[in-house]
Design an enzyme around this catalytic site. Structure first.
Site, short mmCIF file in Angstrom:
data_model
loop_
_atom_site.label_atom_id
_atom_site.label_comp_id
_atom_site.label_asym_id
_atom_site.label_seq_id
_atom_site.Cartn_x
_atom_site.Cartn_y
_atom_site.Cartn_z
N PRO A 101 -4.89 0.21 18.45
CA PRO A 101 -4.59 -0.29 17.11
C PRO A 101 -4.66 0.76 16.00
O PRO A 101 -4.27 0.50 14.87
CB PRO A 101 -5.66 -1.37 16.89
CG PRO A 101 -6.78 -0.98 17.80
CD PRO A 101 -6.14 -0.34 18.98
N HIS A 123 0.84 -1.20 0.00
CA HIS A 123 0.00 0.00 0.00
C HIS A 123 0.88 1.25 0.00
O HIS A 123 1.77 1.38 0.82
CB HIS A 123 -0.93 -0.01 1.21
CG HIS A 123 -2.10 -0.92 1.04
ND1 HIS A 123 -3.36 -0.63 1.48
CD2 HIS A 123 -2.20 -2.13 0.42
CE1 HIS A 123 -4.18 -1.61 1.16
NE2 HIS A 123 -3.49 -2.54 0.53
N LYS A 181 0.65 -0.12 14.97
CA LYS A 181 2.05 -0.23 15.41
C LYS A 181 2.35 -1.46 16.28
O LYS A 181 3.52 -1.81 16.48
CB LYS A 181 2.44 1.02 16.23
CG LYS A 181 2.58 2.27 15.39
CD LYS A 181 3.90 2.28 14.65
CE LYS A 181 3.89 3.25 13.49
NZ LYS A 181 3.98 2.63 12.18
N TYR A 213 3.53 6.68 10.22
CA TYR A 213 2.76 5.50 9.82
C TYR A 213 3.66 4.44 9.18
O TYR A 213 3.51 3.26 9.46
CB TYR A 213 1.63 5.91 8.85
CG TYR A 213 0.57 4.84 8.68
CD1 TYR A 213 -0.50 4.75 9.56
CD2 TYR A 213 0.67 3.89 7.65
CE1 TYR A 213 -1.46 3.77 9.42
CE2 TYR A 213 -0.29 2.91 7.51
CZ TYR A 213 -1.36 2.85 8.39
OH TYR A 213 -2.30 1.87 8.25
N TYR A 227 -9.56 5.21 7.17
CA TYR A 227 -9.80 5.51 8.57
C TYR A 227 -10.86 6.61 8.59
O TYR A 227 -10.57 7.74 8.18
CB TYR A 227 -8.54 6.03 9.27
CG TYR A 227 -7.43 5.00 9.43
CD1 TYR A 227 -6.52 4.73 8.40
CD2 TYR A 227 -7.27 4.32 10.63
CE1 TYR A 227 -5.50 3.81 8.57
CE2 TYR A 227 -6.25 3.39 10.81
CZ TYR A 227 -5.37 3.14 9.78
OH TYR A 227 -4.36 2.23 9.95
C1 PHB Z 1 -6.33 -4.50 10.31
O1 PHB Z 1 -6.35 -4.72 9.09
O2 PHB Z 1 -6.68 -5.35 11.13
C2 PHB Z 1 -5.89 -3.16 10.79
C3 PHB Z 1 -5.40 -2.23 9.90
C4 PHB Z 1 -4.99 -0.99 10.35
C5 PHB Z 1 -5.08 -0.69 11.69
C6 PHB Z 1 -5.58 -1.61 12.59
C7 PHB Z 1 -5.98 -2.86 12.14
O3 PHB Z 1 -4.70 0.55 12.11
#
Ligand code: PHB
Ligand code: APR
Length: 391
Positions: free
Chosen positions: A293, A73, A297, A384, A201
Site C-alpha cells: 500500500p 492534495h 496504487k 504517485y 510518509y
Molecule cells: C490511507 O489513507 O489509507 C492510505 C494513504 C496512502 C497510502 C496508503 C493508505 O499510501
C-alpha cells in the site's frame, strides 16, 4: 438456466465499478458476491485517488459525493531524520490526488447499482467457473441452500487476492510473480481532526509510519509492525505513543489521541499473475495483482483494469470486434508493472528491513538524493499521481 451477458465474480470496488460502467453501455451483468453488503462496507482500505480514477468514477456517474467530500492534495511529505521534505506533486507532475475512502466509493457504487435495478447476488456460496475456455461459459453457485447456474458470454474475476477465479485456471497456463515483505501495517481509524495538511510518509529508526486522513475530522494512521503481532496487543494508547515517536517531533506534539473506530493488521505483498485473460475469463483488480500500500496504487489499478475491460466489452457488443479484448491483458500489465515497480520502490525506501547494513546505507542515501534532486522528486511525483489512462 438463467442467462446474462457478463457474470462478474466479486462485489468489491472492481466488480461494482465494472457493473456500473457496463450498465451505462447497455450491457447486462450479474454480480456474485460471497459476503453480505454490510460485510463488504465494513472493510477499511486505502483512500488516495489519481485524477484518472476520478475521471472514470465521473464517467460511471458516481462522483457527486466524491467531488463534494473528497480532499484535493497537491503534495505529500516524507519524514526522515527529524525533518519533513515535501514532494510537490502538482508543481512537479502537473496533477493532484484526491483523498476519499475506498469504503465511500464502494457505498456510492452500491447505491448506484441498487438504483439501476441491476442484480447483485450477495452471500453466493461455492461459486464455480465452468467452460470459460469455450464460447458458452457458465457459473454455478449455491444461494440460500439452492443450486443455481447462470450462462453468459464472459466471466470477469473481480474476486480479490483470495478469490476463486484465478485458481480456476490450471497452473500450467498461468505465471505468478510474488514478493512477501517481512512486516505488516497496523492501521487505525479515529475521529479527530488531522494535525497535518498533507499525507506524511515517515521513515524512522523505529520503523515506518503514515499519517493520512479521511475527512477534516477523521484520521487514518499506520505503523509498520512485525508479522507475528496481534491487534489485541495494540491498545489505542500504545498505538498513539508509538505513532508519536515515529512521525517526528513537530507533529507528535500536535497529535490528539482519540479512541479507534477500526484497527487492523495487513501483510505487505507484491503479486502479479500473467496473463489476465484465459479464453472467456478475464481477471481485474486484486484478483490479478497486489501492490504493497505504500504507493497508494491498489485501488487505482483496479479502476484502470475495469475501465479498459468495459471499453473492450463495449467494442465486442457494438462491433463484434475482439481487438480490444485481445489487447486487454498486455495493456493492463504494462501499467501494472509500472505501479509494481513504484510501490516496491516506495516500500523499500521507507521501511526498516531486517539485516544488511549496506542495504540500510543505500536506503538512507537514496532518500538523501531524493531530497536534493528535482529529477528524483519529479520521478516520484509522476508515479504517485499516476499515468494518464490513454497512455
Ligand atoms: C490511507 O489513507 O489509507 C492510505 C494513504 C496512502 C497510502 C496508503 C493508505 O499510501
Ligand atoms: N465468490 C464470490 N465472491 C468472492 C469470492 C468467491 N469465491 N472470493 C472473494 N469474493 C469477493 C470478496 O468478498 C470481495 O468482496 O470478491 C470481492 C473482492 O473485492 P476486493 O478484495 O476489494 O478487490 P477489488 O474489488 O479488486 O478491489 C481493489 O485494490 O488494493 C486494493 O484497496 C484496494 O481493495 C482494493 C482493491
Amino acid at each position: 438456466m438463467k442467462r446474462t451477458q457478463v457474470v462478474i465474480i466479486g462485489a468489491g470496488p472492481a466488480g461494482l465499478l465494472l457493473g456500473q460502467l457496463l450498465h451505462r453501455e447497455g450491457i447486462d451483468a450479474i454480480i456474485l458476491e460471497q459476503r453480505s453488503a454490510e460485510y463488504v462496507l465494513g472493510r477499511i482500505r486505502a483512500g488516495v485517488l489519481e485524477q484518472g480514477t476520478v475521471e472514470v468514477l465521473e464517467r460511471a456517474g458516481v462522483a457527486t459525493r466524491l467531488h463534494a467530500e473528497g480532499l484535493i492534495h497537491r503534495g505529500v511529505e516524507i519524514g526522515f531524520r527529524g525533518h519533513r521534505h515535501r514532494i510537490a506533486l502538482q508543481a512537479l507532475a502537473g496533477k493532484t490526488v484526491t483523498v476519499y475512502g475506498q469504503t465511500e466509493i464502494t457505498r456510492d457504487l452500491m447505491e448506484a447499482r441498487d438504483g439501476s435495478g441491476a442484480v447483485t447476488v450477495h452471500e453466493a456460496e461455492d461459486v464455480q467457473l465452468q467452460d470459460w475456455d469455450g464460447p458458452r461459459p457458465r457459473v454455478a453457485f449455491r444461494h440460500w441452500g439452492q443450486a443455481r447456474e447462470i450462462a453468459c458470454d464472459f466471466i470477469v474475476g473481480c474476486d480479490g487476492y483470495h478469490g476463486i477465479s484465478r485458481r480456476s485456471v490450471p497452473p500450467e497456463r498461468r505465471r505468478v510473480f510474488e514478493r512477501e515483505y517481512p512486516f505488516g501495517w497496523l492501521g487505525v481509524l479515529a475521529d479527530v481532526p488531522p494535525p497535518w495538511e498533507e499525507l506524511i510518509y515517515a521513515n524512522s529508526e523505529r520503523g515506518f509510519a503514515l499519517a493520512s486522513m479521511r475527512s477534516p475530522t477523521r484520521v487514518r494512521c499506520y505503523l509498520q509492525c512485525n508479522l507475528d503481532e496481534r491487534v489485541e496487543d495494540w491498545s489505542d494508547a500504545r498505538f498513539w505513543d508509538e505513532f508519536r515517536r515515529r512521525i517526528g517531533e513537530e507533529i507528535a506534539e500536535r497529535v490528539v489521541t482519540a479512541p479507534s473506530i477500526e484497527k487492523s493488521i495487513a501483510p505487505l505483498r507484491s503479486f502479479v499473475i500473467e496473463p489476465l485473460r484465459f479464453g472467456r475469463l478475464f481477471l481485474a483488480g486484486d484478483a490479478a495483482h497486489i501492490v504493497p500500500p505504500t504507493g497508494a496504487k491498489g485501488l487505482n489499478l483496479a479502476v484502470s483494469d475495469v475501465f479498459y475491460l468495459h471499453e473492450a466489452l463495449r467494442d465486442f457488443y457494438r462491433e463484434r470486434s475482439e481487438r480490444a479484448l485481445d489487447a486487454y491483458s498486455a495493456k493492463c500489465l504494462s501499467r501494472v508493472w509500472k505501479a509494481e515497480r513504484f510501490s516496491w520502490w516506495m516500500t523499500r525506501q521507507l521501511h526498516r528491513f531486517p539485516g544488511d547494513a549496506f542495504d540500510q546505507r543505500m536506503q538512507e542515501s537514496e532518500l538523501e538524493y531524493l531530497f536534493v534532486s528535482r529529477a528524483a522528486q519529479t520521478s516520484m511525483a509522476e508515479n504517485y499521481v499516476g499515468l494518464p489512462l490513454d497512455s
